[in-house]
Design an enzyme around this catalytic site. Sequence first.
Site, PDB file in Angstrom:
ATOM      1  N   ASP A   1      95.548  38.547 120.685  1.00 59.21           N
ATOM      2  CA  ASP A   1      94.428  39.302 120.121  1.00 59.21           C
ATOM      3  C   ASP A   1      93.103  38.768 120.669  1.00 59.21           C
ATOM      4  OD1 ASP A   1      92.835  40.913 118.532  1.00 59.21           O
ATOM      5  OD2 ASP A   1      93.050  39.656 116.752  1.00 59.21           O
TER       6      ASP A   1
ATOM      7  N   ASP B   1      95.150  46.885 121.055  1.00 58.56           N
ATOM      8  CA  ASP B   1      94.627  45.850 120.148  1.00 58.56           C
ATOM      9  C   ASP B   1      95.398  45.898 118.827  1.00 58.56           C
ATOM     10  OD1 ASP B   1      93.051  43.833 119.086  1.00 58.56           O
ATOM     11  OD2 ASP B   1      91.435  45.174 118.485  1.00 58.56           O
TER      12      ASP B   1
ATOM     13  N   GLU C   1      84.041  42.226 118.418  1.00 60.21           N
ATOM     14  CA  GLU C   1      84.989  42.981 117.583  1.00 60.21           C
ATOM     15  C   GLU C   1      85.390  42.195 116.344  1.00 60.21           C
ATOM     16  OE1 GLU C   1      88.691  44.582 115.957  1.00 60.21           O
ATOM     17  OE2 GLU C   1      88.375  42.572 116.808  1.00 60.21           O
ATOM     18  N   GLU C   2      85.571  40.899 116.486  1.00 56.83           N
ATOM     19  CA  GLU C   2      85.994  40.086 115.350  1.00 56.83           C
ATOM     20  C   GLU C   2      84.861  39.844 114.357  1.00 56.83           C
ATOM     21  OE1 GLU C   2      88.944  39.689 114.941  1.00 56.83           O
ATOM     22  OE2 GLU C   2      90.053  39.300 116.779  1.00 56.83           O
TER      23      GLU C   2
ATOM     24  N   HIS D   1      94.969  36.017 114.265  1.00 53.81           N
ATOM     25  CA  HIS D   1      94.068  35.536 113.205  1.00 53.81           C
ATOM     26  C   HIS D   1      94.662  34.354 112.448  1.00 53.81           C
ATOM     27  CE1 HIS D   1      91.397  39.378 112.727  1.00 53.81           C
ATOM     28  NE2 HIS D   1      91.828  39.233 113.973  1.00 53.81           N
TER      29      HIS D   1
ATOM     30  N   HIS E   1      88.681  43.817 123.496  1.00 51.37           N
ATOM     31  CA  HIS E   1      87.610  42.872 123.143  1.00 51.37           C
ATOM     32  C   HIS E   1      87.947  41.474 123.643  1.00 51.37           C
ATOM     33  CE1 HIS E   1      89.647  40.897 119.645  1.00 51.37           C
ATOM     34  NE2 HIS E   1      90.221  42.073 119.487  1.00 51.37           N
TER      35      HIS E   1
ATOM     36  N   ASP F   1      86.276  38.588 122.406  1.00 50.49           N
ATOM     37  CA  ASP F   1      85.982  37.532 121.441  1.00 50.49           C
ATOM     38  C   ASP F   1      87.230  37.248 120.610  1.00 50.49           C
ATOM     39  OD1 ASP F   1      85.712  40.092 120.203  1.00 50.49           O
ATOM     40  OD2 ASP F   1      84.697  39.162 118.492  1.00 50.49           O
TER      41      ASP F   1
END
Length: 480
Positions: free
Chosen positions: A133, A198, A167-168, A449, A98, A100
């Site tokens: 990520d 991921d 995805e997020e 994150h 991903h 994003d």
Amino acid sequence: MTAPKQFASYVDANAESYIQRLAKAVAIPSVSGDAKYRQHVFDMADFLVNEMRSLGINVHKVDLGKHVLDGEELQLPPAILGSIGNDPKKKTILLYAHYDVQPALLSDGWDHEPFRLTPDPKTGRLYGRGASDDKGPLLGWLNVVEAHVKSNIELPVNLKFCFEGMEESGSDGLDDLIKAESPKGKFFDGVHAVCISDNYWLNDRTPCLTYGLRGISYYKVSVSGPARDLHSGVFGNTVHEPMTDLIHLLGKLVTPTGEIKIPGLANLVAPLTEEERKRYEVIDYSVADVEHSAGARVAISDDKVRVLTGRMREPSLSIHGIEGAFSAPGAKTSVAKTTSKGKFSIRLVPDMTPELVDPIVINYLEGEFAKLNSKNKLKIENLHGGKPWVTDPGHWNYKAAIKATETIYKKTPDLTREGGSIPVTLTFAEALGVNVLLLPMGRGDDGAHSTNEKLDRSNYIEGTKLLGTYLHEVGAISIV
């Protein structure tokens, strides 16, 4: 079959250009969960399409429609589908990632601008939102293709790519696309296996392969009663208070040592086999690693296997917050607001599903509420849910990844299940009917994150070699 020496030589010789590619990607603030950044997510898609086309990958963007974010209707970022190679004698491997990222502001506590890749020469760390990520791993696949194309090395397998930009934020629209493109003659037809990068090592020293993920059921419990805020001196011990009822219910969910108190849930959990237990015993992980990650000595147990099974293959229940409670400075004495709301989630493991868990949870809470003889009203909602996923780590897809890891890192990878959820993993497994491998690039201390997210230079460059070597190992395996 180890990748040709020219492959690794090319990666080493072009390491700086790969880092520059990552720097360009990190500089695009492709935050999917904030409407103000939506154009940047589209910019990131355009960047990837241009990079892929320059490498000879056939690529196109797929419109996934619209959705509503914070009351505003927005166009969803496109899915990017690409392919290179169509030799019927070769296996076809689907690569997912991903593009994003999570939100990030300097004021959150970052030591550097989050959307500027900042290398630390002393540690080799590459700081920036999305570095680990998932932009680093995604670009790792493009680095692999470049190394083959520009070194005139034949790709050992046919490759298909599926990159998404939500995805997020729940992967809106992607499940429908995968299901629509899975039948014979469609884009995903002919895929032999899937590889997703991921996730992360458990620590900073030992690579791993992940063969399972927990699912989730997320609940909101609302207790409502009085028509307005009430004075505790006037109405205390006079009326049923919503907050009191709510706290009582939340206290009935889980013990301080993590034991879920809802009867019947434990019966849904697939039993731990001796073979699986042995995997946890040999994993290079300790209670000290848990407490290092948590930043305090707060592990529930001193038994490593108990801690690992608690994270990977047993359900957990976490209380996330309470709405309607007074939290400002001072000492307000009103009875809590007309409706008090609590939120909690249960991480699901095989053979639990939201469909099986929901009625057990709802019936239990309704029963406990009835015991209170309260005149308040109870409402229970499931806000979202996802199934757990587990696959066979003895599959040829995993055997290839084990050999590749041993070649690059000179270590046999740990076989792990993860506590979090990547819902698209199960979607690919069910829609395509093939094995899915989670092959991580980053380390357990990357801080995805979180503030100061990073990807170690060595993991980015050696990880690129790992991805390429994995493809060569896959290409060498004979399957019936």
